[in-house]
Enzyme design. Structure first.
Site, short mmCIF file in Angstrom:
data_model
loop_
_atom_site.label_atom_id
_atom_site.label_comp_id
_atom_site.label_asym_id
_atom_site.label_seq_id
_atom_site.Cartn_x
_atom_site.Cartn_y
_atom_site.Cartn_z
N ASP A 21 -131.46 49.55 35.92
CA ASP A 21 -131.96 48.22 35.55
C ASP A 21 -133.23 48.31 34.70
OD1 ASP A 21 -131.98 45.48 35.47
OD2 ASP A 21 -132.85 45.21 37.45
N ASN A 69 -121.72 40.53 34.31
CA ASN A 69 -122.34 40.79 33.00
C ASN A 69 -121.60 40.14 31.83
OD1 ASN A 69 -123.51 44.14 33.89
ND2 ASN A 69 -124.63 42.20 33.86
C1 FPP Z 1 -129.33 46.84 33.06
O1 FPP Z 1 -130.46 46.48 32.30
C2 FPP Z 1 -128.41 47.70 32.33
C3 FPP Z 1 -127.09 47.43 32.02
C4 FPP Z 1 -126.44 46.17 32.43
C5 FPP Z 1 -126.27 48.34 31.24
C6 FPP Z 1 -126.49 49.81 31.44
C7 FPP Z 1 -125.85 50.53 30.33
C8 FPP Z 1 -126.31 51.67 29.75
C9 FPP Z 1 -127.50 52.41 30.21
C10 FPP Z 1 -125.61 52.21 28.55
C11 FPP Z 1 -124.31 52.89 28.68
C12 FPP Z 1 -124.03 53.58 29.95
C13 FPP Z 1 -123.12 54.59 30.11
C14 FPP Z 1 -122.81 55.01 31.48
C15 FPP Z 1 -122.45 55.27 29.01
P1 FPP Z 1 -130.68 44.94 31.97
O2 FPP Z 1 -130.05 44.64 30.67
O3 FPP Z 1 -130.21 44.12 33.12
O4 FPP Z 1 -132.24 44.88 31.84
P2 FPP Z 1 -133.19 43.66 32.23
O5 FPP Z 1 -133.07 43.48 33.71
O6 FPP Z 1 -134.54 44.17 31.83
O7 FPP Z 1 -132.74 42.48 31.44
#
Ligand code: FPP
Length: 247
Positions: A21, A69
């Site tokens: 996160d 998501n």
């Molecule tokens: C959460 O941060 C992250 C995600 C929903 C996506 C995670 C994906 C990756 C790291 C890239 C690809 C992964 C793989 C396994 C190839 P957020 O967007 O919720 O952050 P925030 O809470 O600050 O808005």
């Protein structure tokens, strides 16, 4: 301090689950679009997978995309799907070189066909690897898999294939998307949020939870070692008393 050297390799969690996160907030802090955070998050995925394989963790599950998501802006959803395809394709060689098997949990059939294809190819190519299993939770939510397990089990009871009194914890576990995977002993969430967000609700019954303020794109091997050391310093009682654990 050399954190890695202090890890007791005989008391490693067999399975670590991570809620990655803080990508969006990390990017915003730098004045960049959210997608920049996701792109940089890939380097953390690489580092943490490598660190887990190096020290001997057998399963690493990463929450990459939840069923919720999809409600994000289309631009971000599309960018995440493209990033997944690119990353899986690009990293297959690294997975092979490091003897890591790729697996996925979630509603994979309802992912865009390109994402599905890249994922299934990666899973197939790496299927005989033995050192570690890297599980990507994609289009996943715990309530989705619990609902599915309940539907499957009620169907079996209705058809006379089993009696409801024979439904044990083990049988329920076998109907989850993690059927062949041991329950995580340690769950890590980055970015300062202290929630489970519909991740592996059935499987974390006895998991130790570890929360850190570090945003996912900045999470490095040392941060993982810190989480493992914290885990190793806790007393896991599984409902028993301290005295019973010592005995
Ligand atoms: C959460 O941060 C992250 C995600 C929903 C996506 C995670 C994906 C990756 C790291 C890239 C690809 C992964 C793989 C396994 C190839 P957020 O967007 O919720 O952050 P925030 O809470 O600050 O808005």
């Amino acid at each position: 301090m050399d954190l890695k050297a202090n890890i007791d390799l005989d008391k490693l969690p067999k399975h670590i689950a991570v809620i990655m996160d803080g990508n969006g907030r990390w990017a915003k802090k730098k004045g960049k679009p959210r997608v920049f955070g996701h792109k940089n998050g890939v380097q953390s995925v690489r580092e943490i997978s490598e660190a887990c394989a190096e020290i001997g963790v057998e399963y690493l599950t990463l929450y990459a995309f939840s069923t919720e998501n999809w409600s994000r802006p289309a631009l971000e959803v599309n960018a995440l799907m493209t990033l997944l395809v690119e990353t899986v394709r690009r990293e297959v060689k690294t997975l092979m070189d490091n003897d890591i098997r790729l697996a996925a949990i979630g509603d994979i059939e309802n992912l865009p066909s390109k994402t599905q294809k890249a994922l299934l190819e990666g899973i197939d190519t790496t299927k005989n690897n033995k050192r570690m299993t890297l599980v990507l939770a994609l289009n996943y939510s715990a309530r989705w898999e619990i609902r599915k397990a309940v539907q499957d089990l009620t169907e079996k009871v209705k058809n006379g294939d089993m009696a409801s009194k024979d439904i044990t914890d083990d049988i329920i576990s076998q109907h989850m998307s993690t059927a062949s995977i041991p329950d995580p002993e340690l769950m890590i969430r980055t970015s300062g949020e202290q929630r489970i967000s519909n991740f592996l609700l059935w499987q974390i019954a006895y998991a130790e939870l570890y929360f850190t303020d570090i945003f996912w794109p900045e999470f490095r091997k040392e941060n993982l070692y810190e989480a493992i050391l914290d885990f190793q310093n806790r007393e896991r009682r599984f409902g028993k008393t301290s005295e019973q654990i010592v005995l």
